[in-house]
Motif scaffolding. Sequence first.
Motif, PDB file in Angstrom:
ATOM      1  N   SER A 292       0.978  -1.044   0.301  1.00  0.00           N
ATOM      2  CA  SER A 292      -0.280   0.186   0.140  1.00  0.00           C
ATOM      3  C   SER A 292       0.585   1.341   0.227  1.00  0.00           C
ATOM      4  O   SER A 292       0.535   2.742  -0.118  1.00  0.00           O
ATOM      5  N   CYS A 293       2.202   1.260  -0.697  1.00  0.00           N
ATOM      6  CA  CYS A 293       3.326   2.073  -0.283  1.00  0.00           C
ATOM      7  C   CYS A 293       2.899   2.451   1.033  1.00  0.00           C
ATOM      8  O   CYS A 293       2.953   4.244   0.859  1.00  0.00           O
ATOM      9  N   GLY A 294       3.014   2.122   2.108  1.00  0.00           N
ATOM     10  CA  GLY A 294       2.972   2.663   3.487  1.00  0.00           C
ATOM     11  C   GLY A 294       1.788   3.762   3.803  1.00  0.00           C
ATOM     12  O   GLY A 294       1.780   4.205   4.421  1.00  0.00           O
ATOM     13  N   SER A 295       0.791   3.691   2.729  1.00  0.00           N
ATOM     14  CA  SER A 295      -0.321   4.018   3.503  1.00  0.00           C
ATOM     15  C   SER A 295      -1.729   3.503   3.788  1.00  0.00           C
ATOM     16  O   SER A 295      -0.994   1.829   4.508  1.00  0.00           O
ATOM     17  N   ASP A 296      -2.612   3.580   4.779  1.00  0.00           N
ATOM     18  CA  ASP A 296      -3.372   3.224   5.275  1.00  0.00           C
ATOM     19  C   ASP A 296      -4.599   2.589   4.588  1.00  0.00           C
ATOM     20  O   ASP A 296      -5.821   4.103   5.004  1.00  0.00           O
ATOM     21  N   PRO A 297      -5.241   1.336   3.523  1.00  0.00           N
ATOM     22  CA  PRO A 297      -6.028   1.687   3.129  1.00  0.00           C
ATOM     23  C   PRO A 297      -6.991   1.661   3.388  1.00  0.00           C
ATOM     24  O   PRO A 297      -7.092   0.132   4.376  1.00  0.00           O
ATOM     25  N   LYS A 298      -8.593   1.836   3.566  1.00  0.00           N
ATOM     26  CA  LYS A 298      -9.392   1.752   3.972  1.00  0.00           C
ATOM     27  C   LYS A 298      -9.662   0.060   3.131  1.00  0.00           C
ATOM     28  O   LYS A 298     -10.129   0.011   1.939  1.00  0.00           O
TER      29      LYS A 298
END
Length: 56
Positions: free
Chosen positions: A34-40
């Motif tokens: 997720s490239c370091g994101s926190d996807p829903k």
Amino acid sequence: MDDTLFTIPTAPAGPWDQLTVNEQAWIEFIRVISCGSDPKITPKRVCALRELLDAG
């Protein structure tokens, strides 16, 4: 297409060093893809992830 409902797991509790190696690995895996994101979490994303993991 699988229309099965899914339950969202709870986050591991406690400091990083108290997580199991498996829990740490899954957290790192999600961060990387997720490239370091926190996807829903959505049904579409769950299906896409299942397809990706089953492709190997």
